[in-house]
Enzyme design. Structure first.
Site, PDB file in Angstrom:
ATOM      1  N   THR A 253       6.322  -5.718   2.273  1.00 12.99           N
ATOM      2  CA  THR A 253       7.760  -5.800   2.566  1.00 12.99           C
ATOM      3  C   THR A 253       8.245  -7.215   2.866  1.00 12.99           C
ATOM      4  O   THR A 253       9.423  -7.497   2.695  1.00 12.99           O
ATOM      5  CB  THR A 253       8.115  -4.903   3.770  1.00 12.99           C
ATOM      6  OG1 THR A 253       7.289  -5.266   4.875  1.00 12.99           O
ATOM      7  CG2 THR A 253       7.908  -3.446   3.433  1.00 12.99           C
ATOM      8  N   ASP A 254       7.342  -8.114   3.286  1.00 14.59           N
ATOM      9  CA  ASP A 254       7.799  -9.440   3.711  1.00 14.59           C
ATOM     10  C   ASP A 254       8.626 -10.159   2.652  1.00 14.59           C
ATOM     11  O   ASP A 254       9.674 -10.717   2.946  1.00 14.59           O
ATOM     12  CB  ASP A 254       6.600 -10.319   4.091  1.00 14.59           C
ATOM     13  CG  ASP A 254       6.148 -10.074   5.515  1.00 14.59           C
ATOM     14  OD1 ASP A 254       6.596  -9.065   6.102  1.00 14.59           O
ATOM     15  OD2 ASP A 254       5.351 -10.878   6.028  1.00 14.59           O
TER      16      ASP A 254
ATOM     17  N   THR B 226       0.823  -1.202   0.000  1.00 15.89           N
ATOM     18  CA  THR B 226       0.000   0.000   0.000  1.00 15.89           C
ATOM     19  C   THR B 226       0.858   1.254   0.000  1.00 15.89           C
ATOM     20  O   THR B 226       1.665   1.453   0.884  1.00 15.89           O
ATOM     21  CB  THR B 226      -0.900   0.023   1.238  1.00 15.89           C
ATOM     22  OG1 THR B 226      -1.562  -1.220   1.291  1.00 15.89           O
ATOM     23  CG2 THR B 226      -1.900   1.135   1.147  1.00 15.89           C
TER      24      THR B 226
ATOM     25  N   LYS C  63      15.386  -8.081   4.292  1.00 15.30           N
ATOM     26  CA  LYS C  63      14.617  -7.498   5.382  1.00 15.30           C
ATOM     27  C   LYS C  63      15.187  -8.060   6.675  1.00 15.30           C
ATOM     28  O   LYS C  63      15.111  -9.257   6.916  1.00 15.30           O
ATOM     29  CB  LYS C  63      13.132  -7.872   5.245  1.00 15.30           C
ATOM     30  CG  LYS C  63      12.241  -7.221   6.286  1.00 15.30           C
ATOM     31  CD  LYS C  63      10.768  -7.542   6.059  1.00 15.30           C
ATOM     32  CE  LYS C  63       9.898  -6.860   7.114  1.00 15.30           C
ATOM     33  NZ  LYS C  63       8.464  -7.122   6.904  1.00 15.30           N
TER      34      LYS C  63
END
Ligand SMILES: [Zn+2]
Lengths: 403, 623
Positions: free
Chosen positions: A149-150, A73, A226
């Site tokens: 983002t995962d 988003t 990440k």
């Protein structure tokens, strides 16, 4: 709607059912959960007033940027009557949420998927790669991919292998939801737009560099990971410094010498992927029959211990897998540093049965790369050569960045 | 003033910090820190998100007028949740239990399923841009019948250090917000209700004490006036005065409105650039301003300068609005010529904007952009004057007056905090909540059970050291001695500069136990406490044993207990030396001799023991 609670009659809006209770938004704005027996309809909720969203006129003199969304988003809107949060995808909606974008470029938007990033599939990477390639073909100055983002680093690496690009292809997301005033979405989006119109010419991830709103880092798609579950600055370049920074709010882009420059590559799409590939994280005591389901797989990446080891007891089973045609690549759980299976006996045994050293590749990147390599090539020698070659900056010839 | 006739309606919102181990949505301690102890800082920008209706909350929009960058100080007692870098932990059950206790004491009914909401706050005091808050119980009543509408459990905001710098130590401390109905009709009612609720809160023994831990917001309106919320009144003593002054302000604003109507006053919507008129002015502010705009207010002459509260005029209200644009204030012709502006400049100004004698002219001076923004704000406030009293959130000034802060927030800028699961308040949980004794009831009990004088009993009950008092009484210390020590003695020592806060509760307890056991004299208590405070400079005692050791060491050093034999010896010596005096005066010599003996003993023996021995020895001498 009306409900009785604490001997009072309260007005509110029915929202939903939760754990057998009616969730009601009171006129004060608070939600409460009460038994259905205490709820009575007063009137049907009037349909929400038609939302007139003015179309934002874009500046035709500015470079064109294509925004491709996959589900991450970049902008959202809150309905305070119901508490619902909705994602916004159209260029106008995004520009109204983040008006400053309007002075960087003009935008066209395209939605490839609308999924949580943990639900990402290699087939969607391929769709995404095609979309990126098409947008490049339209002559845009840069492409922004919004992504949860995962698994963003997997997708960025995949697109990096599948598409040769002369323009920046920038992956961006937010770690703190876009509905909150403190969200990192706006700053990340602005920095990604600046990167998308910069002299960069490769696939990159642009996200917060620190916990402050001071600058974003530009990470190479094949070297980024990440590294924190929730912080804004979760994305880190591994084994190398970021290839650039975007200062905020000036949006000045600074690229490292190493960053590939705009126009270096000719556009090319090679989207074939071999999906029958796996990634296995070894641990002490892990039995060899864990490998059984990988029988018939085209490729298997091992995240081994230290320099790239699995227990000696695995050697016979791995030999069978490799003999059966599975390409096995060794990476390290250390994430930092290079695999070297020539130091200890186990390593030498692994090499002798045909396990390929994955150099200093990140395990996830090695997996994506293996899918791509196996999609392109069938000859075992050629596969070995491609796996160990640096194609997209995923392998560094020299190790000189520490932890 | 006849408040009933004016139709005064007032309600209060009380915000009280809870004294829990951990914060409401993370596991950090609820301790406040010195900003010098900060371990780092970071900064963020906040932006209002667009609502479904395409609008931004008007209070939020007001804050957005200035592009603001917020700086946050962080500490080793703060975690990623306060940094807005980690989702919240589940709601702190200890805080919920305290909130339910208060709800029960106020006769409220709990919500069946409590939902945590995000309430938009973008003044920088919440790193996330919202405050987490949950409605916990509804509809209680005070003994006088005033209705308590709601009690909410919410997280405390960060503390403002300077303009746009906040300290994160306070962010997330549990807070209850108690809202009454607008059921108060005189300023004194407001004061009384606030005092009562404050007493209920302290009765739980689970709320924070001290400056800034409780804040009152007051809602005030009068007939034909408007609802005005006065924020953050920390001094309970000022509540009634704040209400009085707000009523006065609304009455005066209504009178101004009536006069404006009678004069057929209006607002000229087009500010005029008058920078050139003040090119050579002696007013420093106007002289250095890049842009000066004049706003003509037909029919406003004399009213902009009219006082509406002590020291505040309609012009002050306009200046508050203008300050939102970053200007320092305004000038208006009701107060000119003055401040270096000459009569001639005023004349030219009036001429330029075409102001008649009944018109007032307001000046704003700054950069072009800021002056434009400020002129717009002055126009907005001037139009409001034509309509009467604007609905506002105001902040309290010293002395009880108020200044404009922002418009009243819109009602419904809340949406669910999806990261926190709702909590069901079942029957078992509600019934397990024990209602503590009210402090007023406790004071009455102290009178009845311990024979304390009513004033002293009330002081003890309301004191922060109440738990210590109860422990001491339970340990066999005489109630009056216990009460006098924690109320009178310690207060006097503090006044003399002794750092009594360094004395641990345990130490006071053991000391008085020693007194009761005859190991130390009552008269030596002040000196002993002072010695314990000195010892406290090394840090608080780590264990009860250490407290005991310190008390023994203090007695040894200051007033080693004197045995009965020693007392008898001293008494005999004194009698011998003053035998003539004793024989002359007879038993009447007891008083004076007592003073001599006590002086000799320097408080090392109990007065009663000394007096018994002295009496006996004196009788023996005289017989
Ligand atoms: Zn914390």
């Amino acid at each position: 709607m009306r409900c009785t609670c604490a001997g009072l009659t309260l007005a509110g809006t029915y929202i939903t059912e939760r754990d057998g209770m009616a969730v009601v938004k009171l006129d004060s704005g608070y939600n409460i959960g009460i038994s259905f027996s205490n709820v009575g309809w007063l009137e049907r909720p009037s349909p929400p007033p038609a939302v007139t969203t003015p179309v934002v006129v874009q500046d035709s003199a500015l470079p064109e940027i294509s925004i491709i969304s996959t589900g991450g988003t970049i902008a959202s809107r809150v309905d305070y009557r119901t508490g619902a949060v909705t994602s916004q995808f159209s260029a106008s909606d995004i520009l109204r949420a983040i008006p400053e974008l309007g002075s960087i470029g003009r935008y066209r938007t395209r939605q490839v998927a609308s999924i949580l990033s943990e639900n990402m599939l290699p087939a969607i990477w391929q769709e995404l790669a095609r979309a990126v390639y098409e947008e490049i073909g339209r002559g845009v100055a840069g492409v922004i991919v919004t992504h949860g983002t995962d698994t963003m680093s997997y997708s960025a690496a995949a697109v990096s292998f599948m598409v040769r690009t002369p323009v920046p292809v920038v992956f961006v997301g937010s770690q703190r939801s876009a509905d909150r005033p403190s969200s990192d979405n706006a700053m990340n989006a602005l920095c990604s737009a600046a990167a998308a119109t910069s002299p960069l010419g490769e696939v990159a991830v642009v996200m917060h560099d620190t916990t402050s709103d001071d600058r974003c880092a530009v990470h190479r798609a094949t070297r980024v990971r990440k590294m924190h579950t929730s912080r804004r600055d979760a994305f880190r370049s591994m084994g190398m410094p970021p290839i650039g920074y975007v200062d905020y709010p000036s949006l000045k882009v600074e690229l490292a010498d190493e960053a590939v420059r705009r126009g270096t590559e000719e556009p090319e799409l090679r989207e074939a992927l071999e999906e029958r590939c796996g990634l296995l994280y070894f641990h002490p005591g892990m039995p060899a029959d864990v490998l059984d389901p990988f029988e018939g797989y085209a490729g298997l990446v091992l995240a081994g211990t230290g320099l790239g080891h699995v227990r000696t007891g695995w050697i016979p089973r791995l030999r069978e897998l490799i003999a059966g045609g599975t390409t096995v690549v060794m990476t390290s759980q250390c994430l930092h540093g290079r695999v070297c299976d020539r130091v200890y006996d186990t390593g030498r045994d692994l090499l002798s049965i045909g396990v390929i050293e994955g150099e200093d590749m990140l395990p996830e990147v090695a997996l994506v790369k293996l899918m791509w390599v196996l999609g392109q090539e069938g000859d075992p020698d050629a596969i070995r050569e491609l796996v160990q070659a640096n194609l997209r900056g995923e392998i560094r010839r020299r190790s000189h960045d520490g932890l | 003033m006849d408040y009933e006739a004016l139709g005064l309606k007032a309600g209060i919102e009380i915000h009280q910090q809870l004294d829990t181990e951990e914060k409401l949505f993370c596991r950090c301690p609820t301790v406040l820190r010195d900003t010098e102890e900060r371990s780092g800082e970071f900064f963020r920008y906040l932006r209002a998100t667009e609502s479904e209706l395409g609008e931004i909350d008007r209070a939020a929009q007001e804050e957005m007028k200035l592009v603001r960058r917020f700086r946050y100080y962080t500490y080793d007692t703060v975690c990623l949740v306060e940094h807005d870098e980690e989702p919240p932990a589940p709601m702190n059950r200890e805080a919920l239990a305290v909130c339910l206790t208060i709800a029960k004491m106020l006769g409220m009914t709990p919500i069946e399923q409590v939902h945590t909401m995000r309430k938009l706050v973008i003044d920088g005091s919440n790193t996330s841009g919202f405050q987490r808050t949950a409605l916990v119980a509804l509809n209680g009543a005070l003994p006088d019948g005033c209705q308590i509408e709601t009690i909410c459990l919410e997280e405390e905001a960060a503390q403002r250090v300077a303009d746009e710098t906040f300290s994160l130590d306070r962010l997330g401390v549990p807070l209850v917000e108690i809202t009454t109905a607008p059921c108060m009709h005189t300023p004194e009612d407001v004061q009384r209700v606030a005092e009562y609720i404050g007493m209920v809160l302290r009765s739980t023994g689970r709320v924070k004490r001290g400056l800034g831990t409780i804040r009152q917001d007051i809602n005030v309106s009068i007939r034909d006036g408007a609802r005005v919320e006065i924020k953050g009144v920390q001094d309970l003593g000022l509540l009634a005065e704040a209400v009085r002054l707000e009523v006065q302000r609304q009455v005066n604003l209504l009178a101004i409105r009536d006069e404006l109507c009678a004069r057929n006053a209006s607002v000229d919507p087009n500010p005029v650039d008058v920078t050139d008129i003040f090119a050579a002015t002696k007013s420093a502010i106007l002289q250095k301003a890049k842009c000066i705009l004049a706003i003509r207010l037909p029919g406003f002459a004399g009213l902009v300068g009219r006082e509406i509260q002590p020291g505040r005029r309609l012009g002050s209200e306009m200046a508050d609005y203008a300050r939102k644009c970053g200007v320092g204030g305004i000038f208006h012709t009701d107060e000119l010529p003055a401040y270096g502006v000459t009569a001639e400049e005023v004349e030219r100004l009036r001429e330029r904007v075409g102001a008649a004698g009944e018109d007032c002219v307001v000046l704003v001076a700054s950069t072009r952009q800021r002056a434009g923004c400020a002129a717009e704000q002055v126009l907005i406030r001037a139009r409001m004057a034509l309509a009467g009293v604007p609905e506002e959130t105001r902040r309290m000034l010293e002395g009880g007056g108020t200044a404009y802060m922002r418009p009243l927030p819109g009602a419904a800028r809340m949406y669910p905090e999806t990261d926190v699961f709702p909590i069901t308040i079942g029957k078992a949980l509600w019934e397990s909540i024990e209602v503590p004794e009210l402090l007023t009831a406790r004071a009455e009990r102290f009178v009845a059970e311990h024979g304390l004088d009513p004033a002293l009993a009330r002081q003890v009950a309301f004191s922060e050291r109440l738990p210590l008092f109860e422990r001491m009484v339970a340990a066999g210390v005489r109630p009056t001695l216990a009460a006098r020590t924690i109320l009178a003695t310690m207060r006097e020592l503090a006044r003399d500069g002794v750092q009594v806060e360094r004395i641990a509760d345990d130490e006071v307890l053991y000391l008085l136990e020693a007194v009761e056991a005859g190991r130390a004299a009552k008269e030596a208590v002040p000196d002993l406490l002072a010695e314990l405070a000195r010892m406290g400079a090394r840090g608080p005692p780590a264990t009860p044993d250490q407290s005991r050791e310190r008390v023994d060491a203090a007695i040894e050093k200051v007033a080693p207990a004197v045995s009965q034999e020693e007392v008898e010896a001293i008494v005999r010596r004194v009698l011998q030396e003053r035998e003539k005096f004793a024989r002359q005066r007879g038993m009447a010599a007891l008083g004076p001799l007592m003073g001599v003996v006590m002086k000799d003993l320097r408080g090392s023996a109990d007065g009663k023991l000394v007096s018994d021995v002295l009496k006996r020895e004196l009788q023996r001498l005289l017989s």
